[in-house]
Design a protein around this motif. Structure first.
Motif, PDB file in Angstrom:
ATOM      1  N   VAL A   2       7.508   4.472   1.153  1.00  0.00           N
ATOM      2  CA  VAL A   2       7.021   3.105   1.720  1.00  0.00           C
ATOM      3  C   VAL A   2       6.308   2.572   0.706  1.00  0.00           C
ATOM      4  O   VAL A   2       6.647   1.456   0.225  1.00  0.00           O
ATOM      5  N   GLU A   3       5.207   3.069   0.086  1.00  0.00           N
ATOM      6  CA  GLU A   3       4.345   2.587  -1.065  1.00  0.00           C
ATOM      7  C   GLU A   3       5.264   2.175  -2.297  1.00  0.00           C
ATOM      8  O   GLU A   3       4.814   1.176  -2.839  1.00  0.00           O
ATOM      9  N   VAL A   4       6.299   2.862  -2.520  1.00  0.00           N
ATOM     10  CA  VAL A   4       6.823   2.894  -3.902  1.00  0.00           C
ATOM     11  C   VAL A   4       7.649   1.681  -3.690  1.00  0.00           C
ATOM     12  O   VAL A   4       7.395   0.482  -4.567  1.00  0.00           O
ATOM     13  N   LEU A   6       6.987  -1.242  -1.654  1.00  0.00           N
ATOM     14  CA  LEU A   6       5.981  -1.909  -1.400  1.00  0.00           C
ATOM     15  C   LEU A   6       5.440  -2.675  -2.757  1.00  0.00           C
ATOM     16  O   LEU A   6       5.257  -3.841  -3.189  1.00  0.00           O
ATOM     17  N   VAL A   7       5.021  -1.390  -3.444  1.00  0.00           N
ATOM     18  CA  VAL A   7       4.651  -1.737  -4.793  1.00  0.00           C
ATOM     19  C   VAL A   7       5.763  -2.620  -5.569  1.00  0.00           C
ATOM     20  O   VAL A   7       5.226  -3.364  -6.467  1.00  0.00           O
ATOM     21  N   PHE A   8       6.812  -2.137  -5.693  1.00  0.00           N
ATOM     22  CA  PHE A   8       8.052  -2.747  -6.479  1.00  0.00           C
ATOM     23  C   PHE A   8       8.163  -4.079  -6.100  1.00  0.00           C
ATOM     24  O   PHE A   8       8.182  -5.151  -6.873  1.00  0.00           O
ATOM     25  N   LYS A   9       8.019  -4.415  -4.787  1.00  0.00           N
ATOM     26  CA  LYS A   9       8.441  -5.813  -4.150  1.00  0.00           C
ATOM     27  C   LYS A   9       7.031  -6.679  -4.579  1.00  0.00           C
ATOM     28  O   LYS A   9       7.343  -7.846  -5.053  1.00  0.00           O
ATOM     29  N   VAL A  10       6.169  -6.159  -4.648  1.00  0.00           N
ATOM     30  CA  VAL A  10       4.854  -7.359  -5.023  1.00  0.00           C
ATOM     31  C   VAL A  10       4.855  -7.276  -6.467  1.00  0.00           C
ATOM     32  O   VAL A  10       4.656  -8.379  -7.019  1.00  0.00           O
ATOM     33  N   GLU A  22      -4.891  -4.956  -8.743  1.00  0.00           N
ATOM     34  CA  GLU A  22      -4.445  -6.259  -8.208  1.00  0.00           C
ATOM     35  C   GLU A  22      -3.173  -6.005  -7.283  1.00  0.00           C
ATOM     36  O   GLU A  22      -3.047  -6.529  -6.122  1.00  0.00           O
ATOM     37  N   ILE A  23      -2.515  -5.048  -7.693  1.00  0.00           N
ATOM     38  CA  ILE A  23      -1.123  -4.785  -6.836  1.00  0.00           C
ATOM     39  C   ILE A  23      -1.605  -3.959  -5.458  1.00  0.00           C
ATOM     40  O   ILE A  23      -1.356  -4.553  -4.514  1.00  0.00           O
ATOM     41  N   ALA A  24      -2.804  -3.178  -5.696  1.00  0.00           N
ATOM     42  CA  ALA A  24      -3.427  -2.556  -4.411  1.00  0.00           C
ATOM     43  C   ALA A  24      -3.984  -3.630  -3.360  1.00  0.00           C
ATOM     44  O   ALA A  24      -3.719  -3.523  -2.236  1.00  0.00           O
ATOM     45  N   GLU A  25      -4.699  -4.720  -3.937  1.00  0.00           N
ATOM     46  CA  GLU A  25      -4.941  -5.789  -3.037  1.00  0.00           C
ATOM     47  C   GLU A  25      -3.956  -6.663  -2.433  1.00  0.00           C
ATOM     48  O   GLU A  25      -4.056  -7.029  -1.274  1.00  0.00           O
ATOM     49  N   LEU A  26      -2.970  -6.855  -3.574  1.00  0.00           N
ATOM     50  CA  LEU A  26      -1.949  -7.774  -2.765  1.00  0.00           C
ATOM     51  C   LEU A  26      -0.869  -6.870  -1.798  1.00  0.00           C
ATOM     52  O   LEU A  26      -0.586  -7.608  -0.866  1.00  0.00           O
ATOM     53  N   ALA A  27      -0.836  -5.833  -1.772  1.00  0.00           N
ATOM     54  CA  ALA A  27      -0.221  -5.042  -1.065  1.00  0.00           C
ATOM     55  C   ALA A  27      -1.016  -4.302   0.174  1.00  0.00           C
ATOM     56  O   ALA A  27      -0.249  -4.115   1.224  1.00  0.00           O
ATOM     57  N   GLY A  28      -2.203  -4.279   0.158  1.00  0.00           N
ATOM     58  CA  GLY A  28      -3.055  -3.999   1.214  1.00  0.00           C
ATOM     59  C   GLY A  28      -2.964  -2.495   1.209  1.00  0.00           C
ATOM     60  O   GLY A  28      -3.205  -2.014   2.454  1.00  0.00           O
ATOM     61  N   ILE A  29      -2.857  -1.779   0.197  1.00  0.00           N
ATOM     62  CA  ILE A  29      -2.820  -0.382   0.222  1.00  0.00           C
ATOM     63  C   ILE A  29      -3.800   0.146  -0.601  1.00  0.00           C
ATOM     64  O   ILE A  29      -4.456  -0.609  -1.620  1.00  0.00           O
ATOM     65  N   LYS A  36       0.195   6.524  -7.641  1.00  0.00           N
ATOM     66  CA  LYS A  36       1.170   7.392  -7.321  1.00  0.00           C
ATOM     67  C   LYS A  36       2.558   6.601  -7.258  1.00  0.00           C
ATOM     68  O   LYS A  36       3.591   7.279  -7.879  1.00  0.00           O
ATOM     69  N   ALA A  37       2.825   5.497  -6.684  1.00  0.00           N
ATOM     70  CA  ALA A  37       3.861   4.716  -6.633  1.00  0.00           C
ATOM     71  C   ALA A  37       4.192   4.168  -7.946  1.00  0.00           C
ATOM     72  O   ALA A  37       5.601   4.291  -8.392  1.00  0.00           O
TER      73      ALA A  37
END
Length: 59
Positions: A2-4, A6-10, A22-29, A36-37
């Motif tokens: 799922v994270e992959v 989600l990261v791509f979508k962000v 920044e990706i982690a903050e926007l994705a909430g993960i 890893k993603a």
């Protein structure tokens, strides 16, 4: 993974290269999950790194 997706979508929605933090903050993960993603997405050729530590969609 799922994270992959989600990261791509962000990254697609951001419209600019982002750092993994920044990706982690926007994705909430967790940043470790983002890293890893990113590794998976780079191997698949779906994202690029236009400059050091920044990531963006390949298209």
């Amino acid at each position: 993974m799922v994270e992959v997706e989600l990261v791509f979508k962000v990254l697609k929605e951001a419209g600019k290269p982002l750092k993994s933090k920044e990706i982690a903050e926007l994705a909430g993960i967790d940043k470790k999950d983002v890293d890893k993603a990113i590794k998976v997405l780079k191997k698949e050729g779906r994202i690029i790194s236009p400059k050091r530590c920044y990531y963006a969609p390949a298209e």
